[in-house]
Design a protein around this motif. Structure first.
Motif, PDB file in Angstrom:
ATOM      1  N   TYR A 185     -35.239   3.290  41.516  1.00  0.00           N
ATOM      2  CA  TYR A 185     -34.900   2.018  42.149  1.00  0.00           C
ATOM      3  C   TYR A 185     -34.224   2.306  43.483  1.00  0.00           C
ATOM      4  O   TYR A 185     -33.392   3.213  43.569  1.00  0.00           O
ATOM      5  CB  TYR A 185     -33.963   1.200  41.263  1.00  0.00           C
ATOM      6  CG  TYR A 185     -34.701   0.432  40.192  1.00  0.00           C
ATOM      7  CD1 TYR A 185     -35.006  -0.917  40.362  1.00  0.00           C
ATOM      8  CD2 TYR A 185     -35.117   1.052  39.016  1.00  0.00           C
ATOM      9  CE1 TYR A 185     -35.686  -1.628  39.393  1.00  0.00           C
ATOM     10  CE2 TYR A 185     -35.813   0.350  38.035  1.00  0.00           C
ATOM     11  CZ  TYR A 185     -36.090  -0.999  38.241  1.00  0.00           C
ATOM     12  OH  TYR A 185     -36.777  -1.700  37.283  1.00  0.00           O
ATOM     13  N   ILE A 198     -32.365  -5.399  48.950  1.00  0.00           N
ATOM     14  CA  ILE A 198     -32.802  -5.843  47.638  1.00  0.00           C
ATOM     15  C   ILE A 198     -33.246  -4.651  46.800  1.00  0.00           C
ATOM     16  O   ILE A 198     -33.954  -3.777  47.293  1.00  0.00           O
ATOM     17  CB  ILE A 198     -33.974  -6.840  47.804  1.00  0.00           C
ATOM     18  CG1 ILE A 198     -33.525  -8.037  48.651  1.00  0.00           C
ATOM     19  CG2 ILE A 198     -34.533  -7.293  46.471  1.00  0.00           C
ATOM     20  CD1 ILE A 198     -32.315  -8.774  48.104  1.00  0.00           C
ATOM     21  N   PRO A 199     -32.826  -4.610  45.516  1.00  0.00           N
ATOM     22  CA  PRO A 199     -33.248  -3.498  44.671  1.00  0.00           C
ATOM     23  C   PRO A 199     -34.681  -3.662  44.168  1.00  0.00           C
ATOM     24  O   PRO A 199     -35.053  -4.725  43.673  1.00  0.00           O
ATOM     25  CB  PRO A 199     -32.264  -3.557  43.490  1.00  0.00           C
ATOM     26  CG  PRO A 199     -31.776  -4.955  43.451  1.00  0.00           C
ATOM     27  CD  PRO A 199     -31.901  -5.521  44.845  1.00  0.00           C
ATOM     28  N   ILE A 241     -32.750   0.471  47.399  1.00  0.00           N
ATOM     29  CA  ILE A 241     -32.386  -0.742  48.145  1.00  0.00           C
ATOM     30  C   ILE A 241     -33.279  -0.820  49.380  1.00  0.00           C
ATOM     31  O   ILE A 241     -33.379   0.151  50.144  1.00  0.00           O
ATOM     32  CB  ILE A 241     -30.900  -0.684  48.585  1.00  0.00           C
ATOM     33  CG1 ILE A 241     -29.972  -0.719  47.370  1.00  0.00           C
ATOM     34  CG2 ILE A 241     -30.570  -1.824  49.549  1.00  0.00           C
ATOM     35  CD1 ILE A 241     -29.877  -2.051  46.667  1.00  0.00           C
ATOM     36  N   VAL A 242     -33.943  -1.964  49.560  1.00  0.00           N
ATOM     37  CA  VAL A 242     -34.825  -2.151  50.708  1.00  0.00           C
ATOM     38  C   VAL A 242     -34.162  -3.085  51.712  1.00  0.00           C
ATOM     39  O   VAL A 242     -33.743  -4.186  51.373  1.00  0.00           O
ATOM     40  CB  VAL A 242     -36.174  -2.759  50.270  1.00  0.00           C
ATOM     41  CG1 VAL A 242     -37.093  -2.948  51.476  1.00  0.00           C
ATOM     42  CG2 VAL A 242     -36.842  -1.878  49.232  1.00  0.00           C
ATOM     43  N   VAL A 267     -40.463  -5.795  43.303  1.00  0.00           N
ATOM     44  CA  VAL A 267     -39.309  -6.645  42.947  1.00  0.00           C
ATOM     45  C   VAL A 267     -39.856  -7.785  42.085  1.00  0.00           C
ATOM     46  O   VAL A 267     -40.493  -8.706  42.603  1.00  0.00           O
ATOM     47  CB  VAL A 267     -38.598  -7.206  44.191  1.00  0.00           C
ATOM     48  CG1 VAL A 267     -37.411  -8.064  43.776  1.00  0.00           C
ATOM     49  CG2 VAL A 267     -38.141  -6.089  45.111  1.00  0.00           C
ATOM     50  N   GLU A 319     -31.341   3.490  50.321  1.00  0.00           N
ATOM     51  CA  GLU A 319     -30.561   4.307  49.370  1.00  0.00           C
ATOM     52  C   GLU A 319     -31.144   4.158  47.977  1.00  0.00           C
ATOM     53  O   GLU A 319     -31.765   3.139  47.665  1.00  0.00           O
ATOM     54  CB  GLU A 319     -29.076   3.872  49.404  1.00  0.00           C
ATOM     55  CG  GLU A 319     -28.103   4.799  48.686  1.00  0.00           C
ATOM     56  CD  GLU A 319     -28.214   6.269  49.059  1.00  0.00           C
ATOM     57  OE1 GLU A 319     -29.072   6.964  48.452  1.00  0.00           O
ATOM     58  OE2 GLU A 319     -27.456   6.730  49.946  1.00  0.00           O
ATOM     59  N   ARG A 320     -30.964   5.202  47.173  1.00  0.00           N
ATOM     60  CA  ARG A 320     -31.350   5.131  45.758  1.00  0.00           C
ATOM     61  C   ARG A 320     -30.267   4.409  44.970  1.00  0.00           C
ATOM     62  O   ARG A 320     -29.096   4.437  45.337  1.00  0.00           O
ATOM     63  CB  ARG A 320     -31.488   6.541  45.178  1.00  0.00           C
ATOM     64  CG  ARG A 320     -32.806   7.207  45.453  1.00  0.00           C
ATOM     65  CD  ARG A 320     -32.823   8.581  44.805  1.00  0.00           C
ATOM     66  NE  ARG A 320     -32.802   8.468  43.345  1.00  0.00           N
ATOM     67  CZ  ARG A 320     -31.992   9.168  42.565  1.00  0.00           C
ATOM     68  NH1 ARG A 320     -31.138  10.021  43.071  1.00  0.00           N
ATOM     69  NH2 ARG A 320     -32.029   8.999  41.255  1.00  0.00           N
ATOM     70  N   ILE A 321     -30.657   3.817  43.852  1.00  0.00           N
ATOM     71  CA  ILE A 321     -29.661   3.215  42.975  1.00  0.00           C
ATOM     72  C   ILE A 321     -29.380   4.183  41.832  1.00  0.00           C
ATOM     73  O   ILE A 321     -30.300   4.665  41.166  1.00  0.00           O
ATOM     74  CB  ILE A 321     -30.144   1.862  42.428  1.00  0.00           C
ATOM     75  CG1 ILE A 321     -30.352   0.896  43.600  1.00  0.00           C
ATOM     76  CG2 ILE A 321     -29.140   1.288  41.423  1.00  0.00           C
ATOM     77  CD1 ILE A 321     -30.885  -0.448  43.200  1.00  0.00           C
ATOM     78  N   ASP A 322     -28.104   4.459  41.628  1.00  0.00           N
ATOM     79  CA  ASP A 322     -27.678   5.396  40.608  1.00  0.00           C
ATOM     80  C   ASP A 322     -27.482   4.621  39.297  1.00  0.00           C
ATOM     81  O   ASP A 322     -26.563   3.810  39.181  1.00  0.00           O
ATOM     82  CB  ASP A 322     -26.363   6.054  41.082  1.00  0.00           C
ATOM     83  CG  ASP A 322     -25.864   7.122  40.134  1.00  0.00           C
ATOM     84  OD1 ASP A 322     -25.986   6.927  38.897  1.00  0.00           O
ATOM     85  OD2 ASP A 322     -25.352   8.136  40.620  1.00  0.00           O
ATOM     86  N   ALA A 323     -28.368   4.883  38.333  1.00  0.00           N
ATOM     87  CA  ALA A 323     -28.374   4.091  37.096  1.00  0.00           C
ATOM     88  C   ALA A 323     -27.062   4.254  36.317  1.00  0.00           C
ATOM     89  O   ALA A 323     -26.548   3.282  35.752  1.00  0.00           O
ATOM     90  CB  ALA A 323     -29.557   4.501  36.230  1.00  0.00           C
TER      91      ALA A 323
END
Lengths: 77, 345, 365
Positions: free
Chosen positions: A41, A5-6, A43-44, A21, A51-55
């Motif tokens: 942000y 989940i982000p 992902i859990v 969240v 991992e990081r979220i790439d905007a």
């Protein structure tokens, strides 16, 4: 196979992050992720940030989805 | 000797002797005091007045429920408030006005006296606010380990003022209303459990719904059936309606009120808000033409301010609940298969 | 909710679903490996919306479904023998039937079984109960394996003495290979699991294109991710391409998460693994390296050995491989229902059999 989940990092302390969240906050271990900082942000999964979220990539995907669907975001609401 | 001398419940508090008596007088009677309870007889004698208008004998509604929640204190409420509200609500959603409650306490040896008093105070306050009286009760103490701190059973008696609200009344075309945001109680309790603890500002919605129900029925709307969406959540209440009425329930995911934090917690743990328990929310089925008036009336009540029409009754698929998902497809919304457990997949 | 709501837009989802329908000249068979994709397809009604156009086969990527009955039997036998132990298991595993019981039933019979959200919960239980042995029943794929490895590393750093792990982790690419090699399942393309791939990297699927000429799209788990991923895959199938495409580029990198890969490699090494209904697949699992044998339940205890014993008549294996549809199984809806599942595909509400069961007598528009 893997629920992830982000969430936004609120703080990082001693290898544990507090991730938000939509107002629900959960601690997540940072043992599997290097370089993520406050306001990133991530992902859990199972209590770990994986991992990081790439905007920019996210924007690009949304643009491709808009193109493929022929529905622009401003037409939605 | 008074209970004031004890910091914890001991087995002798359940012996039936002097210590039991002092516990009842110092803790329970003090909090619940009323003329029907005061004699402390083995039974309460109740007067049910004939209907003021017709003079006819009133029909009674009678229900019972046991409360075993852990932890016994949780954000927004506690086991005592839950035990009073739950039973009042079981009467209210059948169209009955709750009058009298019984309360039975099964206490684990070692339960802190302060915790017991806090729970009992909460029950007294809740009952007073809801206009019901606790008129009889019982206490038992079991050895340490034989119960989880405190279990409460309440039974309730109420009178039916209008027709009984039963799902068999439901017919295709009726509107489905939920009285507010769903899943608050489930998230408030769950996120304090060991292992899945998280911080949310969400508190339990535990509340007595009799006032809201009175307002709803006073509108004269043709309310067909109601259910409080407790264990198993709104999904279970709707499945029960569908099965009893032999109709289909069509609901729209986007119309269901859910707090953002509840959605967030659900995403993290892999739960669905529709399956989470509520303790102060009802699902009502009403004749479609009356739905708007009813909704407007509900929204003026503090416990109904977020009420919403979430769907309609249809003919097929018979006995099923169909959910129009947020992306527009439809799927069957089942009953939950069992205990809600966090998912990794 | 950022990165969630914008991937759930109705009009876009419906428009792309319509395009997929239009693209599908014959009914293509597409395998979504991952149980979470299966969940997304069911939760948002995507499978039903595409039925008749795309055959979505749920692959062996649900830890619940692929954990062999004998492994469930073993942890149950262990908990019966070691009554003072604590068994920690992911919530998903609680209802999974072994040959005659489940962890949920064992808990009712007095075993101390704790459903977990995170493997760190097992570490916590070990800390809180220093005089009791805590055994983590560790299932899951490459996404979950590093979380268990990191938990072991932390237990070592904290000198925790009473935590061990029954490692049953499985690896995705070897299972895909085994499926393709068996030749039993006609698969036109794969939807690869986004979060597994976040760890192992999209490069891990190059063999699909090179050796099997099979197209593959790595996809995320929001409905628009899954739908757009399917669209990308159908486009490849239509154009006769076989590339490894990455729909989930906001999370998945070509090379994956190096740090997580290192943590896995530090604690685990590849080993043969037993998959429910499929059998042993060489080098498709992870076992704990000798350096960490103190945390290996297999090394610490005399773990009971149980023969693989499927419930009589259960055909989950065929369902998992996509060669059988659930109603073809003799137990389906007779002695196997979501309330009393005989096989794992009926356990999770999104398992293939559970999904069929739910829709067996409903006409959904």
């Amino acid at each position: 196979m893997c629920l992830g989940i982000p969430g936004r990092i609120i703080e990082v302390k001693d290898g544990m992050a507090v991730v938000d969240v939509a107002g629900a906050r959960k601690t997540a271990s940072m043992a599997l992720l290097e370089g993520a900082v406050k306001d990133d942000y991530v992902i859990v999964h199972a209590g770990f940030a994986i991992e990081r979220i790439d905007a920019e990539k996210a924007e690009e995907t949304l643009r491709l989805i808009s193109e493929a669907s022929g529905v622009q975001v401003n037409e939605i609401h | 000797m008074t209970t004031g001398a004890y910091d914890n419940i001991i087995l002798s508090h359940g012996s039936g002797g002097a210590l039991t008596r002092s516990l009842i007088e110092d803790v329970f009677l003090k909090a619940f005091d009323n003329p029907l309870l005061r004699p402390l007889n083995d039974q309460a004698v109740l007067h049910i007045e004939p209907d003021a208008k017709t003079g006819a004998r009133q029909r009674l509604a009678f229900t019972t429920d046991s409360y075993v929640i852990s932890p016994i204190f949780f954000p927004g409420a506690d086991i005592g408030k839950l035990a009073v509200c739950g039973t009042i609500n079981d009467l209210a959603v059948g169209g009955a006005e709750a009058l009298y409650l019984s309360a039975s306490f099964i206490m684990e040896e070692g339960l802190p006296m302060a915790d017991l008093k806090r729970v009992v105070r909460s029950m007294a306050d809740t009952a007073l606010a809801a206009g019901v009286r606790i008129v009889t009760g019982d206490t038992k103490v079991v050895e340490r380990g034989k119960a989880d701190r405190l279990f409460i059973n309440t039974a309730g008696i109420g009178v039916l003022n209008g027709h009984a609200l039963i799902p068999e009344n439901i017919s295709p075309g009726d509107a489905i209303i939920v009285s507010g945001t769903i899943g608050d109680h489930g998230v408030a309790v769950m996120t304090h459990r060991h292992g899945i603890a998280m911080d949310t500002p969400v508190i339990s919605d535990c509340a007595a719904l009799n006032g809201l129900v009175n307002d709803m029925l006073a509108t004269g709307a043709n309310v067909k059936a109601m259910r409080d969406a407790t264990r198993g959540g709104v999904a279970t209440a709707l499945n029960e309606f569908a099965a009893s009425a032999g109709c289909a329930m069509l609901i729209c995911e986007d119309d269901i009120p859910v707090k953002n934090e509840v959605r967030g917690a659900c995403e993290l743990l892999g739960f669905e808000p529709l399956y989470l328990a509520n303790e102060g929310k009802l699902v009502a089925v009403v004749e479609n033409g009356h739905a708007k008036t009813l909704l407007e009336s509900m929204r003026t009540h503090p416990l109904g301010k977020d009420a919403a029409i979430i769907g309609f009754v249809s003919t097929a698929p018979k006995g099923k609940v169909l959910l129009e998902t947020t992306i527009g497809n439809k799927r069957i919304l089942d009953m939950p298969a069992g205990e809600l457990l966090p998912r990794i997949c | 909710m950022k990165y969630i709501d914008e991937f759930r837009r109705k009009k876009q989802a419906q428009a792309i679903i319509e395009r997929i329908r239009a693209m599908s000249v014959r009914r293509s068979s597409v395998m979504e490996i991952c149980g979470t994709h299966t969940h997304t397809m069911a939760r948002y009604g995507i499978r039903a919306a595409l039925s008749g156009h795309v055959k979505l086969i749920s692959g062996p990527g649900c830890p619940v479904c692929v954990t062999s009955a004998s492994d469930v039997d073993r942890i149950i036998a262990f908990s019966r023998r070691e009554r003072n132990s604590i068994i920690a298991a992911f919530g998903d595993m609680m209802r999974v039937p072994g040959s005659e019981s489940s962890l949920e039933r064992e808990r009712a019979n007095g075993a101390d079984v704790r459903p977990l959200y995170s493997p760190l919960g097992a570490l916590e239980a070990a800390r809180d109960n220093p005089d009791r042995e805590v055994v983590l029943f560790a299932v899951g794929f490459e996404t979950t394996a590093p979380t268990v490895a990191a938990t072991i590393l932390r237990a070592k750093a904290e000198a925790i003495k009473n935590l061990s792990v029954l490692a049953l982790h499985k690896l995705t690419p070897p299972a895909m290979k085994a499926l393709l090699d068996s030749g039993e399942t006609p698969i036109d393309g794969f939807i690869a699991p986004g979060h597994v791939t976040a760890i192992i990297g999209a490069a891990s699927y190059e063999f699909l294109a090179k050796e099997y000429a099979s197209p593959c799209v790595v996809a995320g788990f929001e409905p628009l991710d899954a739908i757009y991923g399917l669209y990308m895959l159908m486009r490849q199938i239509k154009e006769g391409r076989c590339d490894i495409e990455n729909q989930y580029s906001r999370v998945v990198k070509w090379e994956g998460n190096k740090k997580a890969q290192e943590v896995i490699a530090e604690v685990f090494e590849p080993a043969d693994a037993s998959w429910r209904g499929i059998g042993i697949i060489p080098q498709s699992g992870l076992k704990i390296r000798r350096n960490y044998s103190y945390f290996d339940a297999e090394a610490r205890f005399d773990m009971p050995q149980c023969a693989e014993k499927e419930p009589i008549g259960c055909r989950c294996g065929g369902v998992l491989k996509g060669i059988l549809s659930p109603p073809e199984c003799p137990l389906f809806a007779v002695s196997c229902t979501p309330q009393a599942p005989a096989g794992p595909c009926m356990v999770s509400s999104e398992g293939t059999c559970a999904a069929y069961y739910k829709y067996r007598d409903a006409e959904v528009a």
